[in-house]
Design a protein around this motif. Sequence first.
Motif, PDB file in Angstrom:
ATOM      1  N   UNK A 190      -1.223  13.627 -15.941  1.00 15.62           N
ATOM      2  CA  UNK A 190      -1.518  12.338 -15.339  1.00 15.62           C
ATOM      3  C   UNK A 190      -2.101  12.532 -13.938  1.00 15.62           C
ATOM      4  N   UNK A 191      -3.077  11.697 -13.587  1.00 12.09           N
ATOM      5  CA  UNK A 191      -3.662  11.759 -12.252  1.00 12.09           C
ATOM      6  C   UNK A 191      -2.848  10.898 -11.300  1.00 12.09           C
ATOM      7  N   UNK A 192      -2.431  11.502 -10.203  1.00 18.22           N
ATOM      8  CA  UNK A 192      -1.687  10.780  -9.184  1.00 18.22           C
ATOM      9  C   UNK A 192      -2.580  10.529  -7.972  1.00 18.22           C
ATOM     10  N   UNK A 193      -2.280   9.494  -7.228  1.00 17.53           N
ATOM     11  CA  UNK A 193      -3.016   9.181  -6.003  1.00 17.53           C
ATOM     12  C   UNK A 193      -2.096   9.386  -4.808  1.00 17.53           C
ATOM     13  N   UNK A 194      -2.575  10.150  -3.845  1.00 14.58           N
ATOM     14  CA  UNK A 194      -1.777  10.374  -2.656  1.00 14.58           C
ATOM     15  C   UNK A 194      -2.355  11.493  -1.815  1.00 14.58           C
ATOM     16  N   UNK A 195      -1.659  11.822  -0.746  1.00 14.92           N
ATOM     17  CA  UNK A 195      -2.080  12.860   0.193  1.00 14.92           C
ATOM     18  C   UNK A 195      -1.217  14.105   0.010  1.00 14.92           C
ATOM     19  N   UNK A 196      -1.867  15.276   0.022  1.00 10.98           N
ATOM     20  CA  UNK A 196      -1.117  16.529  -0.081  1.00 10.98           C
ATOM     21  C   UNK A 196      -1.298  17.419   1.148  1.00 10.98           C
ATOM     22  N   UNK A 197      -2.244  17.114   2.021  1.00 12.53           N
ATOM     23  CA  UNK A 197      -2.467  17.961   3.194  1.00 12.53           C
ATOM     24  C   UNK A 197      -1.290  17.830   4.158  1.00 12.53           C
ATOM     25  N   UNK A 198      -0.606  18.956   4.368  1.00  7.00           N
ATOM     26  CA  UNK A 198       0.620  18.937   5.149  1.00  7.00           C
ATOM     27  C   UNK A 198       0.455  18.386   6.550  1.00  7.00           C
ATOM     28  N   UNK A 199      -0.653  18.705   7.205  1.00  8.19           N
ATOM     29  CA  UNK A 199      -0.838  18.243   8.581  1.00  8.19           C
ATOM     30  C   UNK A 199      -0.907  16.716   8.664  1.00  8.19           C
ATOM     31  N   UNK A 200      -1.531  16.104   7.654  1.00  5.01           N
ATOM     32  CA  UNK A 200      -1.611  14.643   7.650  1.00  5.01           C
ATOM     33  C   UNK A 200      -0.245  14.009   7.363  1.00  5.01           C
ATOM     34  N   UNK A 201       0.505  14.630   6.460  1.00  3.24           N
ATOM     35  CA  UNK A 201       1.838  14.103   6.162  1.00  3.24           C
ATOM     36  C   UNK A 201       2.744  14.221   7.388  1.00  3.24           C
ATOM     37  N   UNK A 202       2.572  15.297   8.155  1.00  6.34           N
ATOM     38  CA  UNK A 202       3.426  15.540   9.322  1.00  6.34           C
ATOM     39  C   UNK A 202       2.928  14.835  10.580  1.00  6.34           C
ATOM     40  N   UNK A 203       1.869  14.041  10.478  1.00  2.76           N
ATOM     41  CA  UNK A 203       1.292  13.407  11.663  1.00  2.76           C
ATOM     42  C   UNK A 203       2.189  12.336  12.266  1.00  2.76           C
ATOM     43  N   UNK A 204       3.177  11.868  11.511  1.00  2.00           N
ATOM     44  CA  UNK A 204       4.069  10.821  12.007  1.00  2.00           C
ATOM     45  C   UNK A 204       5.492  11.092  11.542  1.00  2.00           C
ATOM     46  N   UNK A 205       6.438  10.507  12.266  1.00  2.00           N
ATOM     47  CA  UNK A 205       7.836  10.586  11.852  1.00  2.00           C
ATOM     48  C   UNK A 205       8.032   9.648  10.671  1.00  2.00           C
ATOM     49  N   UNK A 206       8.510  10.205   9.550  1.00  2.00           N
ATOM     50  CA  UNK A 206       8.661   9.425   8.325  1.00  2.00           C
ATOM     51  C   UNK A 206      10.091   9.602   7.793  1.00  2.00           C
ATOM     52  N   UNK A 207      11.063   8.939   8.429  1.00  5.34           N
ATOM     53  CA  UNK A 207      12.464   9.104   8.002  1.00  5.34           C
ATOM     54  C   UNK A 207      12.707   8.687   6.560  1.00  5.34           C
ATOM     55  N   UNK A 208      12.013   7.631   6.091  1.00  4.43           N
ATOM     56  CA  UNK A 208      12.209   7.196   4.703  1.00  4.43           C
ATOM     57  C   UNK A 208      11.735   8.285   3.738  1.00  4.43           C
ATOM     58  N   UNK A 209      10.654   8.953   4.084  1.00  4.70           N
ATOM     59  CA  UNK A 209      10.146  10.027   3.227  1.00  4.70           C
ATOM     60  C   UNK A 209      11.122  11.199   3.194  1.00  4.70           C
ATOM     61  N   UNK A 210      11.686  11.555   4.342  1.00  5.64           N
ATOM     62  CA  UNK A 210      12.672  12.642   4.377  1.00  5.64           C
ATOM     63  C   UNK A 210      13.865  12.314   3.484  1.00  5.64           C
TER      64      UNK A 210
ATOM     65  N   UNK B  83       4.821   1.823   3.460  1.00  6.50           N
ATOM     66  CA  UNK B  83       5.618   1.719   4.669  1.00  6.50           C
ATOM     67  C   UNK B  83       6.569   2.903   4.770  1.00  6.50           C
ATOM     68  N   UNK B  84       6.379   3.724   5.782  1.00  8.29           N
ATOM     69  CA  UNK B  84       7.234   4.889   5.977  1.00  8.29           C
ATOM     70  C   UNK B  84       6.880   6.077   5.117  1.00  8.29           C
ATOM     71  N   UNK B  85       5.872   5.928   4.242  1.00  8.07           N
ATOM     72  CA  UNK B  85       5.489   7.005   3.340  1.00  8.07           C
ATOM     73  C   UNK B  85       6.299   6.962   2.063  1.00  8.07           C
ATOM     74  N   UNK B  86       5.642   7.194   0.953  1.00  3.43           N
ATOM     75  CA  UNK B  86       6.306   7.154  -0.350  1.00  3.43           C
ATOM     76  C   UNK B  86       6.025   8.447  -1.105  1.00  3.43           C
ATOM     77  N   UNK B  87       7.070   9.120  -1.566  1.00  4.13           N
ATOM     78  CA  UNK B  87       6.904  10.331  -2.353  1.00  4.13           C
ATOM     79  C   UNK B  87       6.323   9.968  -3.717  1.00  4.13           C
ATOM     80  N   UNK B  88       5.139  10.490  -4.006  1.00  7.50           N
ATOM     81  CA  UNK B  88       4.446  10.178  -5.255  1.00  7.50           C
ATOM     82  C   UNK B  88       4.654  11.272  -6.293  1.00  7.50           C
ATOM     83  N   UNK B  89       4.677  12.518  -5.852  1.00  6.84           N
ATOM     84  CA  UNK B  89       4.819  13.608  -6.816  1.00  6.84           C
ATOM     85  C   UNK B  89       5.273  14.903  -6.179  1.00  6.84           C
TER      86      UNK B  89
END
Length: 248
Positions: free
Chosen positions: A23-43, A127-133
Amino acid sequence: VPVPAVVAVLQPAHGLGDGFVMERLRGETLGRRVAAAHRPALAWQVGAALARIHAVDMAGGPALRRTQPRAEVQHLADWHARHGTVRPVFQLALRWLADHAPADVAVPALVHGDFRNGNLMVDLDADGGQLVGVLDWELAHLGDPMADLGWLGVNSWRYGRHQRPVGGFGHWAQLFDGYRNAGGTVDEARVHWWQVLGSLRWGVICESMGEAWLSGAEPVMEKAAIGRRASEAEIDLLDLLLPRPAVS
Protein backbone atom coordinates in the motif's frame (compact mmCIF):
# COMPACT_ATOMS: atom_id res chain seq x y z
CA VAL A 1 1.02 -0.64 14.51
CA PRO A 2 0.70 1.54 11.40
CA VAL A 3 2.46 -0.14 8.48
CA PRO A 4 1.85 -0.24 4.73
CA ALA A 5 -0.33 -3.27 4.01
CA VAL A 6 0.90 -5.99 1.65
CA VAL A 7 -1.66 -6.10 -1.17
CA ALA A 8 -0.05 -8.72 -3.44
CA VAL A 9 2.78 -11.25 -3.30
CA LEU A 10 4.56 -11.90 -6.57
CA GLN A 11 4.12 -15.37 -8.05
CA PRO A 12 6.35 -17.21 -10.58
CA ALA A 13 3.78 -16.57 -13.32
CA HIS A 14 4.33 -12.81 -12.96
CA GLY A 15 7.90 -13.16 -14.25
CA LEU A 16 9.19 -10.45 -11.90
CA GLY A 17 11.10 -12.56 -9.37
CA ASP A 18 10.56 -12.50 -5.61
CA GLY A 19 8.77 -9.56 -4.03
CA PHE A 20 5.50 -8.01 -3.03
CA VAL A 21 3.39 -4.92 -3.65
CA MET A 22 2.54 -2.67 -0.72
CA GLU A 23 0.00 0.00 0.00
CA ARG A 24 1.17 3.54 -0.76
CA LEU A 25 1.34 5.78 2.28
CA ARG A 26 1.53 9.57 2.33
CA GLY A 27 3.86 11.29 4.73
CA GLU A 28 7.35 12.56 5.48
CA THR A 29 10.33 10.29 6.16
CA LEU A 30 13.24 12.76 6.14
CA GLY A 31 14.48 12.80 9.71
CA ARG A 32 15.60 16.42 9.72
CA ARG A 33 12.12 17.61 8.75
CA VAL A 34 10.46 15.43 11.37
CA ALA A 35 12.87 16.76 14.01
CA ALA A 36 12.34 20.41 13.02
CA ALA A 37 9.77 20.90 15.79
CA HIS A 38 8.91 19.54 19.21
CA ARG A 39 6.20 16.92 18.64
CA PRO A 40 5.19 15.45 22.02
CA ALA A 41 2.09 13.75 20.57
CA LEU A 42 4.27 11.98 18.01
CA ALA A 43 6.70 10.80 20.71
CA TRP A 44 3.72 9.36 22.61
CA GLN A 45 2.40 7.61 19.46
CA VAL A 46 5.84 6.18 18.74
CA GLY A 47 6.04 4.77 22.27
CA ALA A 48 2.62 3.14 21.88
CA ALA A 49 3.61 1.63 18.53
CA LEU A 50 6.76 0.16 20.05
CA ALA A 51 4.82 -1.43 22.90
CA ARG A 52 2.47 -3.06 20.40
CA ILE A 53 5.40 -4.38 18.33
CA HIS A 54 6.95 -5.89 21.44
CA ALA A 55 3.65 -7.56 22.37
CA VAL A 56 3.26 -9.39 19.03
CA ASP A 57 2.74 -13.11 19.61
CA MET A 58 5.55 -14.79 17.68
CA ALA A 59 4.34 -18.35 18.27
CA GLY A 60 4.34 -20.02 14.89
CA GLY A 61 6.02 -16.99 13.32
CA PRO A 62 9.13 -16.95 11.12
CA ALA A 63 12.50 -18.07 12.45
CA LEU A 64 14.23 -14.80 13.35
CA ARG A 65 17.71 -14.17 14.73
CA ARG A 66 17.85 -14.26 18.53
CA THR A 67 20.13 -12.11 20.60
CA GLN A 68 20.91 -11.16 24.19
CA PRO A 69 22.85 -8.21 25.70
CA ARG A 70 26.24 -9.85 26.24
CA ALA A 71 26.11 -11.51 22.83
CA GLU A 72 25.63 -8.09 21.22
CA VAL A 73 28.65 -6.69 23.10
CA GLN A 74 30.82 -9.54 21.85
CA HIS A 75 29.51 -9.09 18.31
CA LEU A 76 30.49 -5.42 18.32
CA ALA A 77 33.88 -6.17 19.89
CA ASP A 78 34.67 -8.71 17.17
CA TRP A 79 33.40 -6.44 14.39
CA HIS A 80 35.47 -3.49 15.64
CA ALA A 81 38.57 -5.67 16.01
CA ARG A 82 38.37 -6.81 12.39
CA HIS A 83 38.84 -3.21 11.24
CA GLY A 84 42.22 -2.96 12.97
CA THR A 85 41.61 0.65 14.05
CA VAL A 86 42.68 2.15 17.36
CA ARG A 87 39.80 3.93 19.08
CA PRO A 88 40.23 4.19 22.86
CA VAL A 89 36.67 5.52 23.27
CA PHE A 90 35.27 2.40 21.62
CA GLN A 91 37.36 0.28 23.98
CA LEU A 92 36.06 2.28 26.94
CA ALA A 93 32.48 1.72 25.77
CA LEU A 94 33.02 -2.00 25.24
CA ARG A 95 34.44 -2.36 28.75
CA TRP A 96 31.55 -0.38 30.27
CA LEU A 97 28.97 -2.38 28.36
CA ALA A 98 30.52 -5.66 29.49
CA ASP A 99 30.74 -4.51 33.11
CA HIS A 100 27.14 -3.25 33.19
CA ALA A 101 25.40 -5.74 30.91
CA PRO A 102 21.87 -6.48 32.12
CA ALA A 103 20.61 -10.01 32.57
CA ASP A 104 19.32 -11.89 29.55
CA VAL A 105 15.61 -11.53 28.88
CA ALA A 106 13.74 -14.68 29.83
CA VAL A 107 11.26 -14.41 26.95
CA PRO A 108 12.70 -12.53 23.96
CA ALA A 109 10.21 -10.19 22.27
CA LEU A 110 9.86 -9.12 18.66
CA VAL A 111 12.36 -6.26 18.23
CA HIS A 112 12.18 -3.99 15.17
CA GLY A 113 15.95 -3.56 15.14
CA ASP A 114 16.13 -0.17 13.36
CA PHE A 115 13.33 1.83 14.97
CA ARG A 116 14.44 5.45 14.62
CA ASN A 117 13.68 8.81 13.10
CA GLY A 118 14.26 8.21 9.40
CA ASN A 119 12.43 4.90 9.38
CA LEU A 120 9.14 6.47 10.47
CA MET A 121 6.61 8.02 8.09
CA VAL A 122 4.89 11.02 9.64
CA ASP A 123 2.03 13.27 8.57
CA LEU A 124 3.50 16.67 9.43
CA ASP A 125 0.26 18.45 8.53
CA ALA A 126 -1.61 16.74 11.36
CA ASP A 127 -1.75 18.61 14.65
CA GLY A 128 1.38 17.63 16.55
CA GLY A 129 2.37 15.13 13.85
CA GLN A 130 0.76 11.78 13.17
CA LEU A 131 2.60 8.46 12.85
CA VAL A 132 1.58 7.06 9.47
CA GLY A 133 3.87 4.07 9.10
CA VAL A 134 6.76 2.13 10.64
CA LEU A 135 9.19 1.19 7.87
CA ASP A 136 12.39 -0.82 7.27
CA TRP A 137 11.89 -4.13 9.08
CA GLU A 138 14.92 -5.96 7.64
CA LEU A 139 16.71 -6.12 11.02
CA ALA A 140 13.74 -7.51 12.97
CA HIS A 141 14.78 -10.15 15.49
CA LEU A 142 13.91 -11.62 18.88
CA GLY A 143 15.54 -10.03 21.89
CA ASP A 144 15.31 -7.34 24.56
CA PRO A 145 12.50 -4.87 23.76
CA MET A 146 14.40 -2.07 25.51
CA ALA A 147 16.89 -2.22 22.62
CA ASP A 148 14.40 -0.45 20.36
CA LEU A 149 13.89 2.38 22.85
CA GLY A 150 17.63 2.82 23.34
CA TRP A 151 18.33 2.87 19.59
CA LEU A 152 15.65 5.52 19.06
CA GLY A 153 17.51 7.72 21.57
CA VAL A 154 20.91 7.58 19.84
CA ASN A 155 22.10 11.14 19.19
CA SER A 156 22.67 10.60 15.47
CA TRP A 157 18.92 10.16 14.94
CA ARG A 158 18.13 13.59 16.43
CA TYR A 159 19.39 15.44 13.35
CA GLY A 160 20.96 18.25 15.32
CA ARG A 161 18.12 18.66 17.82
CA HIS A 162 20.24 17.28 20.65
CA GLN A 163 18.02 18.68 23.40
CA ARG A 164 15.19 16.32 22.38
CA PRO A 165 16.49 12.76 22.93
CA VAL A 166 13.63 10.94 21.19
CA GLY A 167 14.42 11.31 17.50
CA GLY A 168 14.94 15.05 17.87
CA PHE A 169 11.18 15.54 18.19
CA GLY A 170 10.32 14.39 21.71
CA HIS A 171 11.44 13.61 25.24
CA TRP A 172 11.81 10.38 27.19
CA ALA A 173 8.77 11.02 29.41
CA GLN A 174 6.49 11.34 26.37
CA LEU A 175 7.87 8.16 24.79
CA PHE A 176 7.66 6.20 28.04
CA ASP A 177 4.10 7.39 28.72
CA GLY A 178 2.94 6.16 25.31
CA TYR A 179 4.77 2.87 25.80
CA ARG A 180 3.19 2.25 29.20
CA ASN A 181 -0.26 3.32 28.03
CA ALA A 182 -0.12 0.60 25.36
CA GLY A 183 0.73 -2.04 27.96
CA GLY A 184 4.53 -1.95 27.91
CA THR A 185 6.87 -1.89 30.90
CA VAL A 186 9.87 0.45 30.77
CA ASP A 187 13.19 -0.38 32.41
CA GLU A 188 15.02 2.95 32.18
CA ALA A 189 18.39 1.49 33.23
CA ARG A 190 18.20 -1.05 30.40
CA VAL A 191 17.14 1.67 27.97
CA HIS A 192 20.27 3.66 28.89
CA TRP A 193 22.48 0.59 28.47
CA TRP A 194 21.04 -0.04 25.00
CA GLN A 195 21.44 3.64 24.14
CA VAL A 196 25.16 3.31 24.89
CA LEU A 197 25.36 0.10 22.86
CA GLY A 198 23.42 1.74 20.03
CA SER A 199 25.82 4.68 19.95
CA LEU A 200 28.74 2.27 19.75
CA ARG A 201 26.94 0.18 17.14
CA TRP A 202 26.50 3.22 14.90
CA GLY A 203 30.16 4.11 15.41
CA VAL A 204 31.28 0.64 14.34
CA ILE A 205 28.93 0.80 11.34
CA CYS A 206 30.53 4.11 10.33
CA GLU A 207 33.96 2.61 10.84
CA SER A 208 32.98 -0.34 8.66
CA MET A 209 31.85 1.94 5.85
CA GLY A 210 35.11 3.88 6.03
CA GLU A 211 37.06 0.62 5.84
CA ALA A 212 35.03 -0.47 2.81
CA TRP A 213 36.04 2.73 1.02
CA LEU A 214 39.70 2.60 2.08
CA SER A 215 40.07 -1.03 1.02
CA GLY A 216 38.46 -0.39 -2.35
CA ALA A 217 35.74 -2.94 -1.66
CA GLU A 218 33.10 -0.23 -2.10
CA PRO A 219 34.69 2.84 -3.72
CA VAL A 220 31.65 5.07 -3.18
CA MET A 221 32.14 8.56 -1.76
CA GLU A 222 29.12 8.11 0.51
CA LYS A 223 31.04 5.36 2.34
CA ALA A 224 33.95 7.70 2.96
CA ALA A 225 31.66 10.49 4.17
CA ILE A 226 29.79 8.24 6.60
CA GLY A 227 33.05 6.62 7.70
CA ARG A 228 34.23 9.96 9.08
CA ARG A 229 31.18 10.08 11.35
CA ALA A 230 32.73 7.47 13.65
CA SER A 231 34.25 10.44 15.49
CA GLU A 232 30.73 11.74 16.21
CA ALA A 233 29.90 8.43 17.85
CA GLU A 234 32.98 8.80 20.05
CA ILE A 235 31.72 12.17 21.28
CA ASP A 236 28.26 10.74 21.93
CA LEU A 237 29.74 7.84 23.89
CA LEU A 238 31.83 10.15 26.06
CA ASP A 239 28.76 12.29 26.70
CA LEU A 240 26.81 9.20 27.82
CA LEU A 241 29.56 7.62 29.92
CA LEU A 242 31.30 10.71 31.27
CA PRO A 243 28.64 13.43 31.26
CA ARG A 244 29.85 16.95 31.94
CA PRO A 245 28.14 19.02 34.62
CA ALA A 246 25.60 21.50 33.33
CA VAL A 247 26.93 25.01 32.79
CA SER A 248 25.00 27.55 34.87
